[in-house]
Design a protein around this motif. Structure first.
Motif, short mmCIF file in Angstrom:
data_model
loop_
_atom_site.label_atom_id
_atom_site.label_comp_id
_atom_site.label_asym_id
_atom_site.label_seq_id
_atom_site.Cartn_x
_atom_site.Cartn_y
_atom_site.Cartn_z
N ASN A 46 54.00 -27.14 20.95
CA ASN A 46 53.61 -26.85 19.57
C ASN A 46 52.36 -25.98 19.49
O ASN A 46 52.31 -25.04 18.69
CB ASN A 46 53.40 -28.15 18.78
N VAL A 47 51.35 -26.27 20.30
CA VAL A 47 50.14 -25.47 20.23
C VAL A 47 50.39 -24.06 20.78
O VAL A 47 49.86 -23.09 20.25
CB VAL A 47 48.93 -26.17 20.93
N PHE A 74 44.79 -27.80 17.68
CA PHE A 74 43.95 -26.90 18.48
C PHE A 74 42.78 -27.63 19.12
O PHE A 74 42.44 -27.40 20.27
CB PHE A 74 43.44 -25.74 17.64
N SER A 75 42.15 -28.53 18.38
CA SER A 75 40.99 -29.24 18.91
C SER A 75 41.38 -30.15 20.08
O SER A 75 40.58 -30.37 20.99
CB SER A 75 40.29 -30.06 17.82
N GLN A 76 42.60 -30.64 20.07
CA GLN A 76 43.09 -31.49 21.16
C GLN A 76 43.04 -30.76 22.50
O GLN A 76 42.87 -31.37 23.55
CB GLN A 76 44.53 -31.89 20.83
N PHE A 77 43.15 -29.42 22.46
CA PHE A 77 43.14 -28.61 23.68
C PHE A 77 41.86 -27.77 23.80
O PHE A 77 41.81 -26.83 24.58
CB PHE A 77 44.38 -27.71 23.73
N ILE A 99 46.29 -20.65 27.88
CA ILE A 99 47.31 -21.22 28.76
C ILE A 99 46.66 -22.22 29.73
O ILE A 99 47.17 -23.31 29.95
CB ILE A 99 48.07 -20.11 29.53
N THR A 100 45.50 -21.86 30.26
CA THR A 100 44.77 -22.74 31.18
C THR A 100 44.35 -24.03 30.48
O THR A 100 44.40 -25.11 31.07
CB THR A 100 43.54 -22.01 31.74
N LYS A 101 43.94 -23.93 29.22
CA LYS A 101 43.51 -25.12 28.48
C LYS A 101 44.68 -26.02 28.10
O LYS A 101 44.53 -27.24 28.04
CB LYS A 101 42.78 -24.70 27.20
N ILE A 102 45.83 -25.43 27.86
CA ILE A 102 46.98 -26.18 27.35
C ILE A 102 47.79 -26.85 28.46
O ILE A 102 48.21 -27.99 28.32
CB ILE A 102 47.92 -25.25 26.54
N PHE A 103 47.98 -26.13 29.55
CA PHE A 103 48.90 -26.61 30.59
C PHE A 103 48.14 -27.05 31.82
O PHE A 103 47.14 -26.46 32.19
CB PHE A 103 49.94 -25.54 30.93
N TYR A 104 48.65 -28.08 32.47
CA TYR A 104 47.97 -28.68 33.61
C TYR A 104 48.49 -28.16 34.94
O TYR A 104 48.26 -28.76 35.98
CB TYR A 104 48.17 -30.21 33.60
N GLN A 105 49.22 -27.08 34.92
CA GLN A 105 49.84 -26.58 36.13
C GLN A 105 49.86 -25.06 36.13
O GLN A 105 49.68 -24.44 35.09
CB GLN A 105 51.26 -27.12 36.24
#
Length: 136
Positions: A46-47, A74-77, A99-105
């Motif tokens: 979603n983000v 947005f603040s969640q990430f 992308i770096t902030k949102i995904f862990y891989q």
């Protein structure tokens, strides 16, 4: 619920996901397959879609759509709204930072953008970043 029940439920869910993968038309729903294969969470998807929508507005020099302004998401990430809602053209570096902030891989950004484009999700934005990736 016992540990055995949890293990059984996890196995069932994995099997059901595997079945769903066979039901999805990989040629038409490439991004959904990408999201499943990389185990993206709902908020992550979603983000990402909201950010792409904001980038589309910025590329078109339009006012940021009120539908894109989901501050809690947005603040969640830790996505800075001041940076995201700027009127400047988006940059590849900015996109990579989100992308770096949102995904862990790690994954190939080119494949993510191509899968979005092939599923007709923000084609203009995807083309814009794919072009910048080629130039890089």
């Amino acid at each position: 619920m016992t540990i055995l029940d949890v293990v059984k439920e996890v196995k069932l869910l994995k099997y059901q996901v595997n079945l769903m993968k066979h039901m999805i038309n990989a040629d038409e729903d490439l991004f959904f397959m990408f999201a499943i294969d990389h185990e993206f969470e709902e908020d992550q998807v979603n983000v990402l879609l909201k950010i792409l929508s904001v980038f589309n507005d910025r590329l078109n020099n339009e006012e940021i759509s009120i539908f894109s302004q989901t501050n809690h998401l947005f603040s969640q990430f830790n996505v800075s709204l001041d940076t995201l809602y700027t009127s400047e053209q988006p940059t590849l570096e900015e996109f990579k930072s989100y992308i770096t902030k949102i995904f862990y891989q790690d994954f190939e950004l080119r494949y993510l953008l191509s899968s979005l484009k092939k599923q007709s999700i923000q084609i203009k934005v995807c083309d814009y970043f794919l072009k910048h990736l080629i130039e890089e």
